[in-house]
Design an enzyme around this catalytic site. Structure first.
Site, PDB file in Angstrom:
ATOM      1  N   GLU A 240      46.879  -4.906 -48.524  1.00 25.71           N
ATOM      2  CA  GLU A 240      47.538  -6.057 -49.109  1.00 25.71           C
ATOM      3  C   GLU A 240      48.022  -6.990 -47.902  1.00 25.71           C
ATOM      4  OE1 GLU A 240      51.305  -4.861 -50.777  1.00 25.71           O
ATOM      5  OE2 GLU A 240      51.941  -3.760 -49.154  1.00 25.71           O
TER       6      GLU A 240
ATOM      7  N   LYS B 138      47.943  -2.490 -59.375  1.00 22.02           N
ATOM      8  CA  LYS B 138      48.893  -3.063 -58.651  1.00 22.02           C
ATOM      9  C   LYS B 138      49.639  -4.245 -59.488  1.00 22.02           C
ATOM     10  CE  LYS B 138      47.530  -2.250 -53.894  1.00 22.02           C
ATOM     11  NZ  LYS B 138      47.015  -2.776 -52.473  1.00 22.02           N
TER      12      LYS B 138
ATOM     13  N   GLU C 259      55.641  -7.052 -53.536  1.00 24.24           N
ATOM     14  CA  GLU C 259      55.880  -6.683 -52.232  1.00 24.24           C
ATOM     15  C   GLU C 259      57.045  -5.544 -52.236  1.00 24.24           C
ATOM     16  OE1 GLU C 259      55.376  -9.099 -49.130  1.00 24.24           O
ATOM     17  OE2 GLU C 259      54.161 -10.321 -50.117  1.00 24.24           O
ATOM     18  N   GLY C 260      56.870  -4.684 -51.112  1.00 29.46           N
ATOM     19  CA  GLY C 260      58.144  -3.841 -50.960  1.00 29.46           C
ATOM     20  C   GLY C 260      57.906  -2.441 -51.172  1.00 29.46           C
TER      21      GLY C 260
ATOM     22  N   SER D 165      58.357  -6.113 -42.722  1.00 27.84           N
ATOM     23  CA  SER D 165      59.428  -5.051 -41.885  1.00 27.84           C
ATOM     24  C   SER D 165      58.707  -4.344 -40.681  1.00 27.84           C
ATOM     25  CB  SER D 165      60.294  -4.491 -42.898  1.00 27.84           C
ATOM     26  OG  SER D 165      59.158  -3.449 -43.506  1.00 27.84           O
TER      27      SER D 165
ATOM     28  N   ASN E 143      51.133  -9.207 -46.651  1.00 25.22           N
ATOM     29  CA  ASN E 143      52.582  -9.486 -46.937  1.00 25.22           C
ATOM     30  C   ASN E 143      53.086 -10.935 -46.406  1.00 25.22           C
ATOM     31  OD1 ASN E 143      53.723  -6.415 -47.813  1.00 25.22           O
ATOM     32  ND2 ASN E 143      52.293  -6.147 -45.981  1.00 25.22           N
TER      33      ASN E 143
ATOM     34  N   ARG F 266      52.117   2.893 -40.183  1.00 27.71           N
ATOM     35  CA  ARG F 266      52.756   3.676 -41.060  1.00 27.71           C
ATOM     36  C   ARG F 266      52.058   4.980 -41.540  1.00 27.71           C
ATOM     37  NH1 ARG F 266      54.669  -0.270 -45.616  1.00 27.71           N
ATOM     38  NH2 ARG F 266      52.550  -0.661 -45.272  1.00 27.71           N
TER      39      ARG F 266
ATOM     40  N   LYS G 172      49.370 -10.247 -55.580  1.00 22.43           N
ATOM     41  CA  LYS G 172      48.163  -9.427 -55.661  1.00 22.43           C
ATOM     42  C   LYS G 172      47.166 -10.235 -56.299  1.00 22.43           C
ATOM     43  CE  LYS G 172      50.318  -6.255 -53.640  1.00 22.43           C
ATOM     44  NZ  LYS G 172      51.393  -6.984 -53.216  1.00 22.43           N
TER      45      LYS G 172
ATOM     46  N   ARG H 153      52.185 -10.169 -42.349  1.00 24.38           N
ATOM     47  CA  ARG H 153      51.486  -8.712 -41.987  1.00 24.38           C
ATOM     48  C   ARG H 153      50.422  -8.290 -42.816  1.00 24.38           C
ATOM     49  NH1 ARG H 153      55.545  -4.403 -42.913  1.00 24.38           N
ATOM     50  NH2 ARG H 153      54.284  -3.577 -44.544  1.00 24.38           N
TER      51      ARG H 153
END
Length: 481
Positions: A145, A367, A371-372, A152, A147, A455, A309, A128
């Site tokens: 970013e 950063k 991830e997450g 998710s 992923n 989001r 990253k 993603r």
């Protein structure tokens, strides 16, 4: 510079009684269609509550949405090439590995499986790529970013367009639903898992979903299982934690990963992306066992390393994209989505980056290789961290990224347990585009874009992770600007 603003899809605010009524309908729709999560404060497996959602679909320029969709297969292939370039990953990560134990542990597994000889050359990527709009005269997307593990909300957000269409009709604006793109993320992601399963080619094989000890985002995970079961009733799926993998699996003389006497075709990670998910050596041993086996991994260890990253920052450096993609218009299109990304290594450019951030910390995000969600530092925190780390090797575990200033939109965020109606607030949205890629170093079997998510968070909130409790699920309303 004042932040630009996009118009909401319908005039706001809504009249109080109408707003209360439509929120009640929307909450029931959400619960009855699985737009839900388990309650972190009062956890029980016997119930779910609504996931936070934005009542009305949020505006997003159609040209930029389409650009992101079209770029996804290009980015899938780019990350696939990066993941299979041993020398590039080694050089890119060398400084971070000295100070970031988590990334170093992943890297050590990668070294071990390469030295032993990679058993399974096929990798499955359910990726993603996330974007914010950058406020300029011609609002353009900039990548936040990429992923590569546990990407998710493909499942739940596949339901969001239907929910938004229902709400718009209830408000007398059914004519607007044509501006909402269909979202086939769940079907597309599951088709990738099924395709990998078929490439494994053993009829009795099973699939393992690697999950957390406690799964709050249960709907999003389970919908994948239900979709696969509906499409392919012959495929059995098991949910296991990393610790359970350690206790319950073995590798046989054919290098097959065995669970309950059956070979494992695909291991799909919905956990394993942050240090807290490896509380002991058992979890790391389980990860190594899976990586040594013939199971197709989603992601493989090299895909996860490619998602760091530090790789993102290095790809934005002059000449690096050309190494993987050559020149031309496509390479220029990818470079155009990058914002300013800077190394914090102990060299001349790293020192310049530190000085730049200390001089104007509000312009940047710090950063780590994670991830997450919930890991980044902003504003005053950037200054504080860099002053603390300035002369420490620790700073090489971070990258510096220019902060993206997205346009504002007015909207209502509906949260479980919050007073109704919620206030009309300023929001900003982050677009995620899902992609599937399956291949070896030499050959790509499948590569496609499969869906999207939106989001949305309060404009003054730094982080936007829904699972982390910071953002809300949304659906794009495409604008012809």
């Amino acid at each position: 510079m004042s932040q630009a603003r996009l118009p909401p899809c319908i005039p706001l605010p809504l009249e109080h009684k109408l707003l209360v009524t439509v929120i009640e309908k929307a909450k029931d729709w959400a619960l009855m269609h699985g737009v839900g999560m388990r309650d972190k404060k009062h956890f029980t497996k016997d119930s779910i509550q609504i996931a936070p959602f934005v009542l009305l679909p949020s505006p997003f320029p159609s040209t930029e949405f389409n650009k992101a969709v079209e770029l996804q297969p290009v980015l899938n292939e780019l990350m696939h090439k990066v993941a299979h370039d041993v020398e590039f990953l080694e050089h890119t990560l060398q400084n971070a590995l000295q100070v970031d134990e988590f990334t170093a542990n992943l890297y050590d597994i990668w070294i071990k499986v390469r030295e032993e000889g990679i058993t399974q050359s096929i990798s499955l990527g359910l990726f993603r790529s996330d974007y914010l709009m950058q406020c300029t005269e011609a609002n353009t997307i900039k990548q936040v970013e990429f992923n590569t593990i546990a990407s998710s909300f493909g499942a739940i957000t596949s339901n969001l367009p239907a929910m938004s269409r229902y709400i718009l009709r209830q408000l007398g604006h059914g004519d607007l639903i044509k501006k909402m793109p269909e979202n086939g993320a769940l079907s597309g992601l599951c088709s990738g898992i099924i395709e990998a399963y078929d490439l494994f080619g053993v009829a009795s094989a099973i699939i393992i979903f690697v999950v957390e000890e406690v799964s709050y985002n249960i709907c999003d995970q389970r919908f994948h299982e239900f979709e696969i079961s509906e499409k392919r009733p012959d495929i059995m799926i098991h949910r296991k934690t990393l610790n359970e993998l350690y206790e319950e699996t073995t590798v046989n003389d054919k290098k097959q990963l065995i669970l309950e006497g059956r070979p494992v075709a695909v291991v799909y990670y919905r956990s394993g992306y942050e240090p807290s998910q490896y509380p002991s050596s058992r979890e790391w041993d389980a990860r190594l066992r899976v990586e040594r086996s013939s199971a197709i991994k989603c992601p493989s260890i090299q895909y996860q390393l490619a998602g760091t990253k530090k790789v993102q920052q290095t790809l934005a450096s002059p000449g690096v994209l050309e190494k993987f993609m050559g020149g031309g218009a496509t390479t220029a299109s990818v470079r155009d989505i990058f914002t300013g990304l800077y190394s914090l290594d102990f060299d001349e450019s790293g020192e310049r980056a530190v000085d730049m951030a200390l001089a104007d910390a509000e312009r940047f995000v710090l950063k780590p290789q994670r991830e997450g969600g919930g890991n980044n530092l902003y504003g005053a925190e950037v200054r504080e961290a860099l002053l603390r780390m300035r002369h420490s090797r620790e700073r090489a575990a971070y990258i510096l990224m220019e902060r993206i200033l997205p346009p504002l939109v007015s909207g209502y965020v509906v949260r479980p347990g919050a007073p109704v109606p919620p206030p009309l607030t300023d929001l900003v949205s982050e677009l995620g585009i899902f992609g599937v890629i399956i291949g070896t170093k030499e050959k790509i079997f499948s590569n496609r874009q499969v869906g999207h998510m939106l989001r949305t968070k309060l404009a003054d909130a730094n982080e936007g992770g829904v699972a982390a409790g910071l953002g809300a699920l949304d659906s794009p309303f495409l604008l012809d600007l």
